[in-house]
Motif scaffolding. Structure first.
Motif, PDB file in Angstrom:
ATOM      1  N   LYS A  16       1.161  -0.647  -0.123  1.00 20.64           N
ATOM      2  CA  LYS A  16       0.303  -0.427   0.288  1.00 20.64           C
ATOM      3  C   LYS A  16       0.741   0.922   0.016  1.00 20.64           C
ATOM      4  CE  LYS A  16      -4.012   2.318   2.644  1.00 20.64           C
ATOM      5  NZ  LYS A  16      -4.675   2.504   4.128  1.00 20.64           N
ATOM      6  N   ARG A  17       2.139   0.829   0.897  1.00 24.57           N
ATOM      7  CA  ARG A  17       3.082   2.443   1.333  1.00 24.57           C
ATOM      8  C   ARG A  17       3.671   2.684  -0.533  1.00 24.57           C
ATOM      9  NH1 ARG A  17       2.690   5.681   4.813  1.00 24.57           N
ATOM     10  NH2 ARG A  17       4.293   7.118   4.766  1.00 24.57           N
ATOM     11  N   LEU A  18       3.827   1.457  -1.136  1.00 20.25           N
ATOM     12  CA  LEU A  18       4.708   1.965  -2.003  1.00 20.25           C
ATOM     13  C   LEU A  18       3.520   2.263  -3.374  1.00 20.25           C
ATOM     14  CD1 LEU A  18       6.808   1.067  -3.474  1.00 20.25           C
ATOM     15  CD2 LEU A  18       6.353  -1.558  -4.719  1.00 20.25           C
ATOM     16  N   LEU A  19       2.343   1.512  -3.630  1.00 21.62           N
ATOM     17  CA  LEU A  19       1.368   2.353  -4.351  1.00 21.62           C
ATOM     18  C   LEU A  19       1.170   3.860  -4.389  1.00 21.62           C
ATOM     19  CD1 LEU A  19      -0.693   1.464  -6.638  1.00 21.62           C
ATOM     20  CD2 LEU A  19      -2.366   1.090  -4.808  1.00 21.62           C
ATOM     21  N   LEU A  20       1.318   4.031  -2.994  1.00 21.61           N
ATOM     22  CA  LEU A  20       0.841   6.007  -2.562  1.00 21.61           C
ATOM     23  C   LEU A  20       1.457   5.937  -3.062  1.00 21.61           C
ATOM     24  CD1 LEU A  20      -0.324   7.510  -0.571  1.00 21.61           C
ATOM     25  CD2 LEU A  20       1.564   6.944   1.356  1.00 21.61           C
ATOM     26  N   HIS A  21       2.886   5.671  -2.915  1.00 17.21           N
ATOM     27  CA  HIS A  21       4.087   6.823  -3.173  1.00 17.21           C
ATOM     28  C   HIS A  21       4.338   6.790  -5.069  1.00 17.21           C
ATOM     29  CE1 HIS A  21       7.711   7.587   0.217  1.00 17.21           C
ATOM     30  NE2 HIS A  21       6.434   6.934   0.362  1.00 17.21           N
ATOM     31  N   LEU A  22       4.100   5.669  -5.257  1.00 16.91           N
ATOM     32  CA  LEU A  22       4.087   5.525  -6.874  1.00 16.91           C
ATOM     33  C   LEU A  22       2.287   7.031  -7.050  1.00 16.91           C
ATOM     34  CD1 LEU A  22       5.203   3.982  -9.357  1.00 16.91           C
ATOM     35  CD2 LEU A  22       2.681   2.662  -9.456  1.00 16.91           C
ATOM     36  N   LEU A  42      -4.852  11.414  -0.628  1.00 15.66           N
ATOM     37  CA  LEU A  42      -3.011  10.352  -0.216  1.00 15.66           C
ATOM     38  C   LEU A  42      -2.481  11.315   0.547  1.00 15.66           C
ATOM     39  CD1 LEU A  42      -3.118   9.132  -3.953  1.00 15.66           C
ATOM     40  CD2 LEU A  42      -3.130   7.701  -2.608  1.00 15.66           C
ATOM     41  N   LEU A  43      -2.569  12.706  -0.059  1.00 16.15           N
ATOM     42  CA  LEU A  43      -1.244  13.643   0.538  1.00 16.15           C
ATOM     43  C   LEU A  43      -2.090  13.615   1.376  1.00 16.15           C
ATOM     44  CD1 LEU A  43      -1.029  15.911  -1.851  1.00 16.15           C
ATOM     45  CD2 LEU A  43       0.608  14.321  -1.703  1.00 16.15           C
ATOM     46  N   ASN A  44      -3.394  12.792   2.227  1.00 14.86           N
ATOM     47  CA  ASN A  44      -3.402  13.535   4.274  1.00 14.86           C
ATOM     48  C   ASN A  44      -2.259  12.975   4.792  1.00 14.86           C
ATOM     49  OD1 ASN A  44      -5.256  14.661   5.806  1.00 14.86           O
ATOM     50  ND2 ASN A  44      -6.470  13.209   5.559  1.00 14.86           N
ATOM     51  N   GLU A  45      -1.558  11.668   4.350  1.00 19.69           N
ATOM     52  CA  GLU A  45      -0.925  11.294   4.903  1.00 19.69           C
ATOM     53  C   GLU A  45       0.500  11.779   4.891  1.00 19.69           C
ATOM     54  OE1 GLU A  45      -1.021   7.021   5.195  1.00 19.69           O
ATOM     55  OE2 GLU A  45      -3.367   7.787   4.337  1.00 19.69           O
ATOM     56  N   THR A  46       1.193  11.052   5.974  1.00 22.24           N
ATOM     57  CA  THR A  46       2.835  12.289   5.830  1.00 22.24           C
ATOM     58  C   THR A  46       4.035  10.984   5.313  1.00 22.24           C
ATOM     59  OG1 THR A  46       2.571  11.559   8.651  1.00 22.24           O
ATOM     60  CG2 THR A  46       2.741  13.818   8.541  1.00 22.24           C
TER      61      THR A  46
END
Lengths: 274, 430, 303
Positions: free
Chosen positions: A3-9, C101-105
């Motif tokens: 999920k983290r990776l997807l978020l970053h992408l 999405l940007l709400n997360e730090t």
């Protein structure tokens, strides 16, 4: 983890998408003509050239455009801040009669697109013979930005604690002195934030700038650049156009980099008060 | 790079841009005031430089006049907008106007053109082709000295017609008949023209309309003839070219001048309606149809007339110019035959003066001259642009099958009547 | 009205002082905002065009009759409605997504936020040229990318065909306005107290449900405001289509704003243009009511 990776992408795709057209203009402006016309597109030019930039300044009074934009935007900003801060203080602190009426008319005005005001303003310009005069743009820009500025500053002034003014009154300061020596310095951050937004909005305005400034040397950079590419599809000089896009927007990019936080604060403040 | 370094860089950069801007602005200083009169004219791009050299010649003859030739955009509409906004602002910098024929009623009605009738007596007009003079007048007064002429013409494949023993068509029936006889679509079509929704469509339509004996707008009375039988027939004819007769490719409803010319130039059409520039292109060294084409008048019906839509530029003088006499000298100079011929030699633009054609050996030019005798201007009403827009939309709807020709023309007539004031303030129907 | 004790005027002139401070703003608004609106309404009852040689003639509702029969106007209105609908809904959905999405730090968040400001900060008219180049049929990078990804086999004339031209316009507009939408929604998101989400999480709610039941309702005022503001703005759009397509091809991207501008400055039909503005404002008011009523009712119901 995925999920983290997807978020970053997603975030980085979004970031890229935000700057892509502008970045592409930068690249295009530095390419030589053969590489501009190359198909498939050349993304990393082999030969960098500043020819388009020099062509630009040679063919058009681009320096004048930038100067005009600067003067008009700065002028609108200063005048608007002055007028709106006086009005905001009056409404917020002094509970003036007519304050609610002003706020209401301001909100309504903010909802209309500028084409509504365009023609009567144009008539005024004709009657007063102020075509090609910066004042013809500055005064309307002040008016268009008043709603936002007054709303933001009103809420700011409302948040200033009363004791500051009470203390100053006890010290025997006159109302004018209170306003300019105590309140305004306190308001500096809000004024700066609002000022930047007014500056940007004035720089970007197109409809009035296009119509009121007919002489080439009087144009703002936004109107001047847009008229470069405005005609038929044959023989458009895409290189110089790209150079003009880059130059005319560089000051704004710098503003954004410098004042990113302030700008976002200002936008969200304006939105929530609206 | 840390955030604060970016900020410092940004601040320095902004300062530099500002300073550069100030200097660049200063470097572009105005010319020092001299004892000269300066005339300004907004022109089309002068790619061959012939106009600049003509202005230089003029300056040699008149040392106290300086001509400021400003090159504007290639688009006629773009330059028109520039002229209009400068006139409206009340501070127009232009003394001489390089005026397209469609601008004359509009600019004259706006009060921006100097009435030239007294400066330029009527016996002077005789050296021009009559149609262009008509296209330079508004309410009987003359506002423009014509320079060049453009007119719609029917191009045809002489080689194909000769081989079939046919003469160039006089009537629409001939056109259809010969097309059907000679074409074999899709490699060879009959009739290419401009059917896209734009001004060119209206130009084509006027020729057909007059051919059927119809009328669009009578500027004197603002009477609208679009819902008369002739107009409906004209629209039906154009639609049938693609449909019932099948002599035009279906794509013709999207063509402007270039696609239709390219089709004809590639040898894939027997007939084409287009402007004179297509001739020059057809005679290029690598053109497949070089030497194989002829030019004739647009056909008609027995109840109508040959007609050719008038185009072309001329020179007008701004009413607010402080140097009208000097401007008049420039206008007269540029429109003399020797100067006009220079422009023709450099750019291929056809001159509007009869003398140019009198002893011209080129048979194509002579053929064109015959066509020029049939020129008709677009309706010389100040609200022409809006009237054209209405007609374009409905014609396009008829051509693409969205409306029947009859409905389209009736709607167009209705909208046009709402647009135009009835003459003398009375409703035209009364 | 008796002012509260803490603000009781010490001298008679307090209200006068306040009125003086207010005067400049009132003057600006009266002369350069209120007057133009009144003038436009006034002018709409006159015919002032080239047919009258630019002299005004009182003609009552003639302009309005003509407007109701103007096929061109209704075509422009339809184009504008389609544009507004697709542009605003796209930017709402995209902006919402990005705000979530940007709400997360995370690292680099401020760079992402600065980048998000770029589309908003740059002049639309100038960027329209950049888009014209991107969508150029022969040399444009949009075609280039699509072809490299093998999504199309021939270059598409984006700005040359009516449907694709409108799409390109919408694309460019969504690019410009999504970040602004995102910033607004992000601010609204950050106002939602974390405890609500924690409580829901403890109760076993899945994230999509907490979105539906917590986020959306709490964001509804922001969304309503953004939707209203953006729809009205979008309706009056001028800069982007004017420079990018000029309203073409064949009027496919001619919005009401452009038709009005042309009516004023190309056709010089001043009275009619004014009637057009009045008519369009009425349409906009109608749309505003359509948007505001259902949304304000539902946010009221939740309160």
């Amino acid at each position: 983890m995925k999920k983290r990776l997807l978020l970053h992408l997603l975030v980085w795709t979004f970031t890229l998408w935000c700057v892509a057209p502008f970045a592409w203009q930068i690249i295009t402006s530095l390419k030589s003509n053969p590489e501009i016309a190359a198909v498939p597109n050349v993304y990393l030019p082999k030969h960098l050239s500043l020819e388009h930039y020099s062509t630009l300044f040679w063919r058009k009074p681009f320096g004048r455009y930038l100067l005009n934009s600067f003067l008009i935007s700065a002028g609108s900003m200063i005048l608007c801040l002055f007028v709106s801060s006086l009005a905001a203080y009056s409404v917020a602190r002094l509970h003036v009669r007519g304050g609610k009426l002003l706020l209401l008319s301001l909100v309504i005005i903010a909802l209309f697109p500028s084409i509504v005001f365009f023609f009567p303003l144009y008539e005024l310009v004709r009657i007063t013979h102020t075509a090609n005069n910066p004042i013809a743009l500055i005064l309307p820009y002040v008016t268009f930005n008043l709603p936002f500025a007054v709303l933001v500053l009103t809420s700011f002034f409302r948040s200033v604690p009363l004791d500051v003014e009470e203390a100053a009154k006890l010290d025997g300061l006159s109302r004018l002195q209170i306003l300019f020596r105590i309140i305004m310095p306190l308001a500096a951050p809000a004024l700066a934030t609002t000022g930047i937004l007014i500056f940007i909005a004035s720089w970007n305005e197109f409809l009035l700038a296009l119509t009121f400034m007919t002489r080439d040397t009087a144009k703002t950079v936004t109107a001047g650049v847009a008229s470069l590419g405005g005609s038929s599809s044959y023989d458009i000089p895409w290189g110089p156009i790209a150079a003009s896009v880059v130059i005319s927007t560089l000051p704004l990019i710098l503003l954004v980099i410098l004042f990113q936080r302030r700008i976002i604060q200002g936008l969200t403040a304006g939105a929530s008060k609206g | 790079m840390g955030y604060s370094s970016v900020q410092s860089f940004a601040i320095v950069a902004m300062r530099m841009i500002f300073i550069a801007g100030v200097f660049a602005g200063c470097n572009r200083s105005e010319k020092p005031a001299q004892d000269k009169v300066e005339l300004s004219i907004l022109f089309a791009p002068d790619s061959t430089g012939v106009w600049r050299s003509l202005c230089a010649d003029f300056e040699k003859q008149h040392p106290n006049i300086h001509v400021n030739l400003i090159e504007g955009t290639a688009s006629t509409n773009g330059r028109e907008d520039q002229y209009v906004t400068s006139f409206l602002s009340g501070q127009s910098p232009y003394d001489v106007i390089y005026a397209d024929v469609t601008w004359v009623p509009k600019f004259a009605a706006g009060g921006w053109l100097e009435d030239l009738t007294d400066r330029w007596p009527a016996d002077n007009w005789a050296r021009f082709i009559p149609g262009v003079i008509e296209g330079s007048k508004y309410k009987g007064r003359i506002y423009r000295v014509p320079f060049d002429i453009g007119a719609g013409m029917l191009y045809y494949r002489k080689d194909l017609l000769d081989a079939a023993g046919e003469k160039p068509p006089e009537t629409f029936d001939d056109l259809v008949r010969i097309s059907k006889e000679l074409q074999h679509p899709p490699s060879l079509w009959g009739f290419a023209w401009q059917g896209q929704q734009y001004e060119g469509l209206v130009c084509d339509y006027i020729e057909i309309l007059k051919g059927f004996g119809g009328d669009w707008i009578d500027p004197a009375t603002n009477a609208v003839g679009l819902d008369q039988p002739a107009a409906i027939q004209a629209t039906t004819f154009l639609r049938d070219c693609m449909g019932k007769y099948g002599i035009s490719p279906p794509g013709v409803a999207t063509y402007d001048e270039e696609p239709s010319r390219q089709l004809f130039n590639a040898g894939r059409a027997v007939f084409m309606r287009n402007w004179p520039y297509a001739w020059v292109k057809a005679q290029a060294a690598d053109s497949p149809i070089k030497g194989k084409i002829g030019i004739t008048r647009v056909p008609m019906t027995p109840g109508g007339a040959h007609a050719s839509t008038l185009g072309g530029y001329g020179f007008s003088i701004s009413k607010s110019s402080p140097h009208k006499d000097q401007a008049w000298l420039l206008v007269q100079f540029l429109t003399q035959l020797p100067q006009a011929k220079q422009v023709y030699l450099n750019t291929g633009t056809l001159i509007a003066q009869k003398a140019f054609y009198d002893d011209n050996p080129d048979p194509a030019i002579q053929q064109m001259y015959q066509v020029f005798q049939t020129t008709v201007p677009r309706p010389m009403t100040p609200q022409y642009a809006q009237a054209s827009d209405i007609l374009q939309r409905h014609l396009s709807a008829a051509l693409t099958g969205l409306e029947s020709p009859e409905d389209a023309m009736k709607e167009a007539a209705k909208e046009t009547r709402l647009l135009l004031p009835a003459a003398s303030g009375k409703r035209a129907a009364e | 009205m008796i002012p509260p004790a803490s603000k009781r005027p010490r001298e008679i002139g307090d209200q006068t002082f306040a009125a003086i401070l207010l005067t400049p703003a009132f003057l600006f608004v009266a002369c350069l905002a209120i007057y133009p609106i009144i003038r436009v309404i006034w002018l709409s009852f006159f015919t002032q065009n080239l047919g009258t040689e630019l002299h005004p003639q009182f003609t009552g509702i003639t302009n309005y009759t003509r407007l109701l029969n103007d096929g061109h106007y209704f075509a422009a209105l339809r184009t504008t409605l389609i544009f507004t609908f697709f542009a605003v809904s796209s930017e709402l959905i995209l902006g919402m997504t990005m705000a979530l999405l940007l709400n997360e730090t995370f690292r680099g968040r401020s760079i992402a936020r600065a980048a998000a400001l770029v589309p908003w900060a740059l002049p639309t008219a100038v960027l329209a040229l950049a888009w014209k180049w991107v969508f150029n049929d022969q040399f444009g990078v949009f075609n280039d990318l699509l072809m490299r990804l093998h999504l199309i086999s021939h270059p598409i004339a984006w700005l040359g065909t009516p449907a694709t031209a409108l799409f390109s316009l919408i694309f460019a507009d969504v690019w410009k306005t999504t970040p602004f939408m995102m910033i607004l929604l992000l601010a609204g998101l950050q106002d939602i107290p974390n405890e609500l989400y924690e409580a829901a999480h403890i109760d076993g709610a899945r994230s999509i449900n907490s979105f539906r039941l917590i986020t959306l309702p709490m964001l509804l005022p922001s969304i309503t405001l953004a939707l209203l503001f953006r729809s009205l703005q979008s309706f009056g759009i001028f800069d982007l289509p004017f420079v990018m397509t000029g309203g073409g091809p064949g009027g496919a991207t001619e919005t009401v704003g452009i038709y009005t501008y042309n009516t004023y400055l190309r056709y010089l039909d001043f009275g009619y243009g004014s009637a057009m503005i009045v008519g369009t404002t009425l349409v906009m008011a109608f749309i505003a009511i359509l948007i505001y009523l259902p949304l304000s009712r539902s946010s009221g119901a939740r309160a």
